[in-house]
Design a protein around this motif. Structure first.
Motif, PDB file in Angstrom:
ATOM      1  N   VAL A   1       0.864  -1.182   0.000  1.00 21.74           N
ATOM      2  CA  VAL A   1       0.000   0.000   0.000  1.00 21.74           C
ATOM      3  C   VAL A   1       0.897   1.228   0.000  1.00 21.74           C
ATOM      4  N   TYR A   2       0.696   2.121  -0.971  1.00 14.54           N
ATOM      5  CA  TYR A   2       1.521   3.317  -1.118  1.00 14.54           C
ATOM      6  C   TYR A   2       0.705   4.557  -0.765  1.00 14.54           C
ATOM      7  N   LYS A   3       1.425   5.588  -0.336  1.00 16.25           N
ATOM      8  CA  LYS A   3       0.798   6.850   0.056  1.00 16.25           C
ATOM      9  C   LYS A   3       1.305   7.973  -0.830  1.00 16.25           C
ATOM     10  N   PHE A   4       0.385   8.825  -1.286  1.00 20.07           N
ATOM     11  CA  PHE A   4       0.708  10.014  -2.070  1.00 20.07           C
ATOM     12  C   PHE A   4       0.080  11.220  -1.380  1.00 20.07           C
ATOM     13  N   LEU A   5       0.839  12.320  -1.264  1.00 21.33           N
ATOM     14  CA  LEU A   5       0.339  13.542  -0.630  1.00 21.33           C
ATOM     15  C   LEU A   5       0.075  14.595  -1.703  1.00 21.33           C
TER      16      LEU A   5
END
Length: 697
Positions: free
Chosen positions: A227-231
């Motif tokens: 699971v990846y996070k982008f801001l």
């Protein structure tokens, strides 16, 4: 910690139930009330269910030959239902409408991808070409021209969010293996496009997003079991048509040799996500299951096997999971507790405490120097030995405030922590420099921790900045017990007259202190849970005159409101008894007695009502009060017994506890009697009618 609780079947799925199962449901959306959900199948039917009763409240079907192509949603302002069938035909109806074919109808000029309904923002329509319209604007002219924004891209996911009472629509598209994200602010009518940085040989399977501090956090479940996070900052200053969003790894879905092949996921809180998928172990057959993961500690919290299989879809509303299991729609209730080291080794903060976000990689932090990039792409270095003038200091602080209002940096909390450390180092080097207002603003508006700026509270103690210490105690989850004790000793040492001149947050005390002052002369005797302490006898009673049985001490707070607010901040702080107790033993006897009197006062106030809770914003809980009472008595019991001024207080506390024990003992007897009556009733013939008179002795 997180746990899966009881589960039940909401409805069957299949021809006999009226809800189809081909490829799963089209969607599950919240209904007009908290206990209602709307199910749309991949066919002609939409059904409204009351979850707690597990029964349908209404069912609507398109006529034969029509297909519902857009999930049914509820307009929370009008309590109407909205759907689209055959891509372009809009339908709006109410609960009282039975025949969907006779409901309001409007044919649109372009194909609809999805309708999103927000509780305070109204319905928003997203077209397959990427254009966005509010429902009100669309109904004014249903055949208005709809622009095509995304050309050859295909929309894979969309979500509507609220930011400062303004609706924001975010949707993800795919083209030739590349993923793009669009953010549309409806009120400002501006659109930003981003390209997602992707892992090689991986594919985005599912998305979800939420907004905090004017930043959209986009989470992506990838086919490489991560699971990846982008801001995405909502306030943009660049004119670039397309920006590349860097990714950061949020969670690796593997544990002890097992890998979860996720199909869909939902966010539960700031530390937990739920993933539906197949858990595969080497040499074993994979099993479909529902799992909850802790993203802060990278651990699998709990899982539930689903042997009958699922459609790969999961929804989450009101602390409940909804997913298909075999030929039924299953509901699973869950619970999540705040994840912190304090929960594992010490006392956890109260649940009303402010949010504390998970912090970033400690290896990215600098030592004594930090360079911040501002909007002009210039850089300003802040060093502890810097000899900045007052003018340059003011300029720096103003620019820092502008940066904090935008939050464009991925490691924002860590960066601000370094800035605070640099400011504190300059305070140490130059005693005349102390940017109190700036430090207050940073601590109030940013999710920091003690570890990110370890010298901040030490300097605040030296400067006697009680307001800053109060905020730090309320917000920092990892304050060492030595610092907590130092704050307690300092708070108790200041006189009430001195504290009256200091601006503090009194929200935690003002409600019950006001109640208390308005009724100061109403009662003349302590009555606790129906028992008068006048009736309690003990070995010290002969030495205490009758006037001490009146409530003059217990009716008035032994400290002023400012000191009470500071002591409440101490009660809310996290701690471990093992580490705090040695420090408490060093507390001067008179201060220990004063603190004990305040704790006794709070304990009595809590016990006056059945709820055992104090009014106001974030007041101390009865558990916190009792824990600190026990801690203080453990640390100073021998001293308390020897001091004459403490004997009366200990006597009152002893009698009060005895009265409560007797009260709860009587409640236990009543509970036992009621259980026995219930048992006897079960043994009787249910068809026999009788009238009985029962007497409890």
């Amino acid at each position: 910690m997180a746990a899966l609780c009881e589960s039940f079947t909401l409805c069957g799925l299949g021809p006999s139930s009226g809800v189809g199962l081909d490829g799963g449901l089209l969607a599950l959306e919240p209904g007009p009330d908290r206990d209602h959900v709307l199910l749309t199948d991949r066919g002609r039917t939409a059904t409204l269910f009351k979850v707690s009763d597990q029964k349908p409240l209404g069912c609507w079907s398109a006529k034969h030959g029509q297909i519902i192509t857009c999930p049914v949603v509820c307009n929370f302002e009008t309590r109407e239902y909205i759907a689209v069938h055959d891509d372009k035909v809009l339908r709006i109806w109410k609960n009282t409408d039975v025949n969907l074919d006779k409901a309001f109808k409007a044919t649109l000029s372009a194909d609809v991808y999805r309708i999103h309904s927000l509780p305070k923002g109204g319905p928003v329509v997203l077209f397959k070409g990427g254009a966005v319209r509010t429902l009100d604007v669309l109904l004014e002219a249903p055949q208005q021209e709809i622009e095509n924004i995304i050309s050859d891209e295909v929309i894979k996911w969309s979500e509507a969010l609220m930011e400062r009472q303004q609706p924001v629509l975010i949707f993800a598209t795919e083209k030739n293996g590349d993923c793009f994200v669009y953010v549309q602010k409806l009120k400002m009518n501006n659109l930003h496009k981003y390209k997602l940085e992707q892992q090689e040989l991986s594919k985005a399977l599912s998305f979800t997003a939420y907004i905090k501090n004017r930043i959209i956090t986009l989470l992506c479940l990838s086919s490489n079991d991560c699971v990846y996070k982008f801001l995405i900052p909502l306030q943009q200053n660049t004119e670039e048509e397309e920006q590349i969003l860097p990714k950061s790894l949020l969670l690796n879905l593997s544990v002890s040799g097992s890998v979860l092949k996720g199909t869909s996921f939902v966010v539960l809180d700031k530390d937990h996500i739920a993933v539906l998928g197949s858990l595969a172990t080497a040499g074993e057959e994979s099993k479909e299951c529902l799992t909850i993961w802790n993203t802060k500690f990278q651990t699998l919290q709990t899982s539930k096997e689903l042997p009958l299989g699922t459609s790969g879809q999961i929804w989450c509303y009101e602390k409940k999971f909804f997913f298909t299991h075999g030929k039924v729609l299953t509901v699973v209730i869950y619970k999540c507790e705040t994840s912190s080291l304090a929960a594992a080794v010490g006392k956890l903060k109260d649940s009303q405490a402010p949010d504390v976000s998970s912090f970033v990689d400690w290896n990215t932090l600098g030592d004594e120097e930090l360079v911040i990039s501002f909007q002009s792409q210039q850089s300003v270095a802040l060093k502890p030995e810097s000899g900045m003038t007052d003018a340059s200091t003011t300029v720096f602080e103003n620019e820092l405030r502008q940066v904090m209002s935008k939050e464009q940096m991925p490691d924002f909390q860590a960066t601000i922590g370094c800035v605070v450390t640099a400011l504190i180092n300059r305070c140490k080097a130059n005693p005349k420099y102390y940017p109190r207002n700036l430090l207050l603003q940073i601590v109030e508006n940013q999710d920091l921790s003690y570890s990110l700026c370890p010298d901040l509270m030490v300097v605040a103690l030296e400067k006697k900045d009680l307001h800053l210490l109060q905020i730090c105690l309320q917000r920092f989850p990892d304050i060492p017990e030595e610092i907590t004790y130092a704050c307690l000793k300092a708070f108790l040492s200041f006189s009430d007259a001195y504290l009256q001149r200091i601006d503090l947050n009194l929200e935690s005390v003002i409600c019950y202190l006001d109640i208390e002052l308005n009724n100061k002369e109403v009662k003349a005797e302590i009555v606790e849970n129906g028992f008068s302490t006048e009736l309690e006898q003990d070995i010290w009673e002969t030495k205490i005159t009758k006037k001490h049985h009146v409530t003059s001490d217990s009716e008035s707070c032994p400290v002023g409101p400012q000191k009470a607010a500071l002591l409440n901040a101490i009660l809310h702080s996290s701690y471990s008894e093992t580490f705090l107790l040695p420090h408490l033993k060093n507390l001067p006897a008179q201060q220990a007695i004063l603190f004990l009197r305040y704790l006794y006062y709070l304990y009595v106030k809590c016990s006056e009502k059945i709820t055992t809770t104090l009014p106001g914003t974030s007041p101390p809980t009865v558990n916190q009060i009792m824990d600190w009472l026990c801690l203080l008595l453990d640390a100073h019991f021998s001293v308390m017994v020897m001091l004459p001024e403490a004997k009366e207080l200990l006597s009152k506390l002893h009698k009060f506890v005895r009265a409560q024990v007797r009260f709860y003992s009587e409640l236990n007897k009543i509970e036992g009697s009621l259980r026995e009556l219930q048992r006897l009733n079960h043994q009787k013939d249910p068809h026999t009618y009788s009238v009985e008179v029962l007497e409890l002795i």
